[in-house]
Scaffold this motif. Structure first.
Motif: not given
Ligand code: HEM
Length: 377
Positions: A375-377, A196-203, A114-120, A367-373
């Motif tokens: 944020i859905d993408e 499935a394995i790619h998605a986990v490392v993308t998170c 996703g745009p913020s760097g989280r997995c979508n 991940f700098p924003g790891a504790l932001d609550l």
């Protein structure tokens, strides 16, 4: 784990996962020693068993590596990288098994972030799809003559599996998998597990799990009734996973995938509700929040199945360890090991698989924003 000393000596004898001449991530002597020590107050899991054709013999280096992972003597994570694929469509690319997977990896890196760097949402759906394809396999069924299902692509290749109620919500990602399969011409069973394995490392914070390809596809629907229900008791869940050769220790690690998830069908009035405060980040907050430790954001929806597992004496000790400071690396390693097993259920040509870990994107351990609550993408 009661077999700790046995595993430890086995591990010493097999040179600590440096079997390929490169050190795997999280695979140092210290890491493994610490993890095994952490596991000593665990749930009495029995010694892990081999699966598929490995039960009849280990005949190749890849078969040996996978056997080591399954027996917990070699890491299921790796940082090996630095691969530049030959040009797509070239003879060199066709001659190199991992080449096409490198191009698939590049496409998924865009599709899953996703745009913020989280997995979508596509990443989350791909993780669940990997489980629902591979998880539909059981020892008891195999012994009764139904040794099919598992990681064979049938969830997307058969006409009926997709319509089972437990697969609700997977239609869109199955549609994408079919499209990617058409574009890249690879097997569906591999594509689903690769995604499935790619998605986990993308998170962010997710482990970089080693990837093996070469599974056989099947259009035969998997045996029915082998996936868990959200209202199942801990006994039912633990027995169901034991029958897949997945002990409580590994089950506790696997359900941590709900760190990234959102629900749409358990309670439709709360459609989109996440299972921890940081969906799209592979952190251990899920373990704390399922146990009710600390404040629970209003929108977080805990699955009854996760709550019973967080309380059961066979899964709780591990749950607590994952939730504590330092639990992230322990959980990542255990998830990687358990998911490697899951991703190979029903696969009877493990000796003939090829390892293509080198094409996977790098892990993102901070991940700098790891504790932001929330944020859905
Ligand atoms: C006790 C075993 C499990 C139960 C009862 C369970 C149940 C569920 C349920 C009910 C949902 C929500 C579906 C919806 O309403 O949209 C869900 C989502 C999800 N599950 Fe599980 N699950 C289990 C184990 C696993 C495992 C082993 C994995 C992966 C290794 C996994 C990965 C996911 C993911 C990633 C989602 C989110 C999908 C999305 O956001 O689109 N689950 N699970």
């Amino acid at each position: 784990m009661k077999s700790t000393s046995l595993v430890l000596s086995c591990w010493l004898a097999t040179s600590l996962g440096f079997a390929h001449g490169w050190p795997a991530m999280g695979n140092t002597a210290q890491d493994l020693t610490r993890r095994l020590a952490q596991d000593t107050n665990n749930d009495g899991d029995t010694r892990p068993v081999l699966i598929g054709d490995l039960k009849n013999g280990i005949t190749t280096p890849v078969g040996q590596s996978i056997a080591n992972i399954l027996l917990r003597t070699e890491s299921a994570q790796s940082s090996v990288a630095g691969y530049t694929p030959p040009r797509l469509g070239s003879a060199d690319c066709k001659a190199d098994t991992c080449c096409i997977w490198s191009y698939i990896a590049s496409s998924l890196a865009i599709a899953f972030k996703g745009p913020s760097g989280r997995c979508n949402k596509y990443a989350r759906a791909a993780i669940r799809l990997g489980f629902h394809d591979a998880g539909a396999w059981a020892l008891s069924k195999a012994a009764a003559g139904q040794d099919f299902g598992g990681a064979d692509g049938s969830i997307a290749l058969s006409s009926s599996e997709i319509n089972r109620p437990e697969n609700n919500g997977l239609q869109e990602i199955i549609g994408l998998a079919r499209k990617w399969q058409k574009t890249f011409g690879v097997g569906m069973a591999d594509l689903i597990q690769f995604a499935a394995i790619h998605a986990v490392v993308t998170c962010p914070l997710g482990p970089r799990i080693r990837i093996f390809v070469g599974r056989k596809d099947s259009k035969t629907p998997a045996p029915d009734g082998l996936l868990p229900g959200v209202n199942d008791s801990a006994d039912t869940l633990i027995n169901l996973f034991n029958d897949k050769t997945i002990p409580p220790h590994d089950l506790a690690a696997l359900v941590g995938a709900h760190t990234s998830s959102q629900q749409f069908f358990v309670d439709t009035s709360k459609s989109g509700a996440p299972q921890d405060g940081t969906p799209g980040v592979w952190d251990t907050l899920f373990y704390n929040q399922t146990m009710g430790t600390g404040p629970l954001p209003k929108r977080v929806f805990r699955f009854a199945s996760d709550v019973v597992l967080s309380q059961d004496p066979r899964t709780r000790p591990e749950w607590i360890q994952f939730s504590r400071a330092g639990g992230q690396s322990h959980w990542n390693e255990d998830y990687a090991t358990a998911y490697t097993r899951l991703s190979l259920l029903g696969v009877n040509n493990i000796n003939n698989l090829a390892e293509c870990t080198k094409v996977m994107p790098a892990a993102q351990p901070t991940f700098p924003g790891a504790l932001d609550l929330l944020i859905d993408e």
